[in-house]
Design a protein around this motif. Structure first.
Motif, PDB file in Angstrom:
ATOM      1  N   THR A 202      -2.190  46.095  20.681  1.00 18.99           N
ATOM      2  CA  THR A 202      -1.107  45.139  20.481  1.00 18.99           C
ATOM      3  C   THR A 202      -1.701  43.776  20.139  1.00 18.99           C
ATOM      4  O   THR A 202      -2.630  43.317  20.801  1.00 18.99           O
ATOM      5  CB  THR A 202      -0.237  45.001  21.747  1.00 18.99           C
ATOM      6  OG1 THR A 202       0.269  46.289  22.107  1.00 18.99           O
ATOM      7  CG2 THR A 202       0.918  44.052  21.508  1.00 18.99           C
ATOM      8  N   GLU A 203      -1.163  43.150  19.106  1.00 19.13           N
ATOM      9  CA  GLU A 203      -1.623  41.833  18.667  1.00 19.13           C
ATOM     10  C   GLU A 203      -0.586  40.788  19.062  1.00 19.13           C
ATOM     11  O   GLU A 203       0.587  40.903  18.705  1.00 19.13           O
ATOM     12  CB  GLU A 203      -1.830  41.830  17.156  1.00 19.13           C
ATOM     13  CG  GLU A 203      -2.303  40.500  16.587  1.00 19.13           C
ATOM     14  CD  GLU A 203      -2.401  40.554  15.068  1.00 19.13           C
ATOM     15  OE1 GLU A 203      -3.274  41.287  14.564  1.00 19.13           O
ATOM     16  OE2 GLU A 203      -1.588  39.886  14.393  1.00 19.13           O
ATOM     17  N   VAL A 204      -1.025  39.780  19.796  1.00 25.34           N
ATOM     18  CA  VAL A 204      -0.124  38.720  20.247  1.00 25.34           C
ATOM     19  C   VAL A 204      -0.614  37.385  19.701  1.00 25.34           C
ATOM     20  O   VAL A 204      -1.787  37.039  19.847  1.00 25.34           O
ATOM     21  CB  VAL A 204      -0.062  38.657  21.789  1.00 25.34           C
ATOM     22  CG1 VAL A 204       0.906  37.558  22.226  1.00 25.34           C
ATOM     23  CG2 VAL A 204       0.374  40.002  22.360  1.00 25.34           C
ATOM     24  N   THR A 205       0.292  36.647  19.074  1.00 23.28           N
ATOM     25  CA  THR A 205      -0.047  35.353  18.481  1.00 23.28           C
ATOM     26  C   THR A 205       0.658  34.236  19.234  1.00 23.28           C
ATOM     27  O   THR A 205       1.858  34.336  19.539  1.00 23.28           O
ATOM     28  CB  THR A 205       0.367  35.310  16.999  1.00 23.28           C
ATOM     29  OG1 THR A 205      -0.292  36.360  16.298  1.00 23.28           O
ATOM     30  CG2 THR A 205      -0.015  33.976  16.374  1.00 23.28           C
ATOM     31  N   VAL A 206      -0.089  33.174  19.521  1.00 22.17           N
ATOM     32  CA  VAL A 206       0.460  32.032  20.244  1.00 22.17           C
ATOM     33  C   VAL A 206       0.269  30.777  19.409  1.00 22.17           C
ATOM     34  O   VAL A 206      -0.864  30.383  19.112  1.00 22.17           O
ATOM     35  CB  VAL A 206      -0.229  31.858  21.614  1.00 22.17           C
ATOM     36  CG1 VAL A 206       0.374  30.653  22.352  1.00 22.17           C
ATOM     37  CG2 VAL A 206      -0.105  33.120  22.452  1.00 22.17           C
ATOM     38  N   ASP A 207       1.369  30.141  19.030  1.00 27.46           N
ATOM     39  CA  ASP A 207       1.327  28.879  18.287  1.00 27.46           C
ATOM     40  C   ASP A 207       0.904  27.776  19.255  1.00 27.46           C
ATOM     41  O   ASP A 207       1.571  27.550  20.279  1.00 27.46           O
ATOM     42  CB  ASP A 207       2.716  28.580  17.708  1.00 27.46           C
ATOM     43  CG  ASP A 207       2.729  27.367  16.781  1.00 27.46           C
ATOM     44  OD1 ASP A 207       2.190  26.313  17.169  1.00 27.46           O
ATOM     45  OD2 ASP A 207       3.300  27.478  15.681  1.00 27.46           O
ATOM     46  N   THR A 208      -0.192  27.095  18.954  1.00 28.17           N
ATOM     47  CA  THR A 208      -0.717  26.106  19.901  1.00 28.17           C
ATOM     48  C   THR A 208       0.144  24.849  19.989  1.00 28.17           C
ATOM     49  O   THR A 208       0.060  24.116  20.975  1.00 28.17           O
ATOM     50  CB  THR A 208      -2.155  25.702  19.535  1.00 28.17           C
ATOM     51  OG1 THR A 208      -2.161  25.101  18.236  1.00 28.17           O
ATOM     52  CG2 THR A 208      -3.072  26.909  19.553  1.00 28.17           C
ATOM     53  N   ASP A 209       0.940  24.583  18.970  1.00 32.95           N
ATOM     54  CA  ASP A 209       1.785  23.379  18.984  1.00 32.95           C
ATOM     55  C   ASP A 209       3.141  23.641  19.636  1.00 32.95           C
ATOM     56  O   ASP A 209       3.587  22.871  20.491  1.00 32.95           O
ATOM     57  CB  ASP A 209       1.994  22.858  17.559  1.00 32.95           C
ATOM     58  CG  ASP A 209       0.717  22.263  16.981  1.00 32.95           C
ATOM     59  OD1 ASP A 209       0.083  21.440  17.677  1.00 32.95           O
ATOM     60  OD2 ASP A 209       0.348  22.626  15.850  1.00 32.95           O
ATOM     61  N   THR A 210       3.786  24.730  19.252  1.00 31.61           N
ATOM     62  CA  THR A 210       5.136  25.016  19.759  1.00 31.61           C
ATOM     63  C   THR A 210       5.136  25.943  20.971  1.00 31.61           C
ATOM     64  O   THR A 210       6.160  26.098  21.624  1.00 31.61           O
ATOM     65  CB  THR A 210       5.980  25.670  18.652  1.00 31.61           C
ATOM     66  OG1 THR A 210       5.431  26.968  18.338  1.00 31.61           O
ATOM     67  CG2 THR A 210       5.996  24.798  17.397  1.00 31.61           C
ATOM     68  N   LYS A 211       4.010  26.599  21.241  1.00 35.94           N
ATOM     69  CA  LYS A 211       3.876  27.604  22.311  1.00 35.94           C
ATOM     70  C   LYS A 211       4.712  28.855  22.038  1.00 35.94           C
ATOM     71  O   LYS A 211       4.999  29.628  22.959  1.00 35.94           O
ATOM     72  CB  LYS A 211       4.230  27.005  23.676  1.00 35.94           C
ATOM     73  CG  LYS A 211       3.295  25.875  24.110  1.00 35.94           C
ATOM     74  CD  LYS A 211       3.626  25.400  25.508  1.00 35.94           C
ATOM     75  CE  LYS A 211       2.678  24.273  25.935  1.00 35.94           C
ATOM     76  NZ  LYS A 211       2.984  23.815  27.301  1.00 35.94           N
ATOM     77  N   ARG A 212       5.096  29.012  20.806  1.00 31.30           N
ATOM     78  CA  ARG A 212       5.863  30.202  20.430  1.00 31.30           C
ATOM     79  C   ARG A 212       4.956  31.416  20.460  1.00 31.30           C
ATOM     80  O   ARG A 212       3.841  31.377  19.944  1.00 31.30           O
ATOM     81  CB  ARG A 212       6.476  30.004  19.040  1.00 31.30           C
ATOM     82  CG  ARG A 212       7.256  31.214  18.537  1.00 31.30           C
ATOM     83  CD  ARG A 212       7.894  30.921  17.186  1.00 31.30           C
ATOM     84  NE  ARG A 212       8.599  32.089  16.655  1.00 31.30           N
ATOM     85  CZ  ARG A 212       8.007  33.041  15.934  1.00 31.30           C
ATOM     86  NH1 ARG A 212       6.710  32.946  15.637  1.00 31.30           N
ATOM     87  NH2 ARG A 212       8.714  34.061  15.497  1.00 31.30           N
ATOM     88  N   VAL A 213       5.440  32.520  21.035  1.00 28.86           N
ATOM     89  CA  VAL A 213       4.655  33.750  21.159  1.00 28.86           C
ATOM     90  C   VAL A 213       5.315  34.859  20.345  1.00 28.86           C
ATOM     91  O   VAL A 213       6.526  35.093  20.466  1.00 28.86           O
ATOM     92  CB  VAL A 213       4.525  34.194  22.630  1.00 28.86           C
ATOM     93  CG1 VAL A 213       3.694  35.464  22.726  1.00 28.86           C
ATOM     94  CG2 VAL A 213       3.930  33.080  23.481  1.00 28.86           C
ATOM     95  N   SER A 214       4.521  35.513  19.528  1.00 30.42           N
ATOM     96  CA  SER A 214       5.041  36.652  18.743  1.00 30.42           C
ATOM     97  C   SER A 214       4.147  37.849  18.953  1.00 30.42           C
ATOM     98  O   SER A 214       2.939  37.723  19.164  1.00 30.42           O
ATOM     99  CB  SER A 214       5.115  36.290  17.251  1.00 30.42           C
ATOM    100  OG  SER A 214       3.856  35.896  16.755  1.00 30.42           O
ATOM    101  N   VAL A 215       4.762  39.032  18.882  1.00 27.85           N
ATOM    102  CA  VAL A 215       4.049  40.286  19.147  1.00 27.85           C
ATOM    103  C   VAL A 215       4.097  41.173  17.921  1.00 27.85           C
ATOM    104  O   VAL A 215       5.132  41.352  17.306  1.00 27.85           O
ATOM    105  CB  VAL A 215       4.658  41.042  20.351  1.00 27.85           C
ATOM    106  CG1 VAL A 215       3.890  42.340  20.609  1.00 27.85           C
ATOM    107  CG2 VAL A 215       4.638  40.160  21.578  1.00 27.85           C
ATOM    108  N   ASP A 216       2.930  41.725  17.566  1.00 27.69           N
ATOM    109  CA  ASP A 216       2.833  42.661  16.454  1.00 27.69           C
ATOM    110  C   ASP A 216       2.138  43.911  16.955  1.00 27.69           C
ATOM    111  O   ASP A 216       0.936  43.921  17.165  1.00 27.69           O
ATOM    112  CB  ASP A 216       2.047  42.027  15.302  1.00 27.69           C
ATOM    113  CG  ASP A 216       1.991  42.939  14.075  1.00 27.69           C
ATOM    114  OD1 ASP A 216       2.739  43.942  14.066  1.00 27.69           O
ATOM    115  OD2 ASP A 216       1.199  42.650  13.161  1.00 27.69           O
ATOM    116  N   ASP A 217       2.912  45.001  17.142  1.00 26.56           N
ATOM    117  CA  ASP A 217       2.336  46.253  17.668  1.00 26.56           C
ATOM    118  C   ASP A 217       1.470  46.934  16.620  1.00 26.56           C
ATOM    119  O   ASP A 217       1.769  46.841  15.436  1.00 26.56           O
ATOM    120  CB  ASP A 217       3.463  47.194  18.104  1.00 26.56           C
ATOM    121  CG  ASP A 217       4.220  46.589  19.292  1.00 26.56           C
ATOM    122  OD1 ASP A 217       3.606  45.832  20.059  1.00 26.56           O
ATOM    123  OD2 ASP A 217       5.426  46.886  19.413  1.00 26.56           O
TER     124      ASP A 217
END
Length: 217
Positions: A202-217
């Motif tokens: 599972t790949e998880v991305t975290v935007d360092t400015d907005t703290k938005r988290v998205s998941v790419d299975d």
């Protein structure tokens, strides 16, 4: 009397022959094939014992090249290589000179069987990718490409640290952390974490400015 003297002489003669046979037997025993084979056998055993440390040293050497203290299946959320991300960036900057550090990644390299950082630095119109052994700190490879892309510098501590980003990512996915990167991509600075659980990645991305988290299975 002559008969007694003769018997005495015969007895002495037999005794002398017996002593001579005994001495020859000892010499023959020392030079026999069994004796000559037993000595090399003892030497062979000694050689086997002396080879064992060499084999151990070879194993240790292999371990050093592939990550001493950090195995291929290590969990990067709990363990770290000898060389820190900051150290890897400094090594890359020294190699390139001036430039914008816009990416750093840590993962296992199957070809070299080692944990390696890849640091990306833009210097003018040349983009440099420097691969660095995460245990020895040595540069493994340095690639250069011409580019017209504009990049912005990343910061391992601002606006978000690695630990802060990882904590957010672990709220969305669990398992072993097998790789991570921090990069400026499409005008966004973001951490990317790769987790493995029972063979499912599972790949998880975290935007360092907005703290938005998205998941790419």
């Amino acid at each position: 009397m002559s008969t007694v003297a003769g018997l005495a002489a015969l007895t002495l003669g037999l005794a002398g022959c017996g002593g001579s046979d005994s001495g020859n037997g000892a010499d023959e025993a020392q030079n026999s094939p069994a004796a000559s084979e037993s000595a090399p056998a003892g030497t062979a055993e000694g050689d086997d014992q002396s080879e064992d440390p060499g084999e151990d040293e070879a194993k240790e050497s292999t371990q050093d090249s592939s990550g001493k203290g950090l195995s291929a299946d290590a969990d990067l959320s709990k363990e770290s290589p000898t060389i820190s991300a900051e150290d890897a960036i400094r090594t890359a900057e020294k190699e390139v000179g001036n430039g914008i550090v816009h990416g750093i990644e840590l993962d296992w390299d199957d070809r070299d069987q080692a944990w390696q950082y890849e640091v990306s630095i833009l210097n003018g119109n040349t983009d440099h990718d420097i691969e660095i052994d995460a245990e020895t700190g040595k540069i493994v490879e340095h690639e250069q490409d011409s580019t017209e892309d504009e990049e912005k510098a990343i910061d391992l501590n601002d606006p978000m640290t690695f630990d802060e980003a990882l904590k957010l990512a672990q709220e969305k996915a669990d398992g072993k952390l097998i790789g991570w990167k921090l990069e400026y991509d499409d005008k966004v600075k973001e951490f990317q974490f790769d987790f493995d659980k029972d063979g499912e990645e599972t790949e998880v991305t975290v935007d360092t400015d907005t703290k938005r988290v998205s998941v790419d299975d």
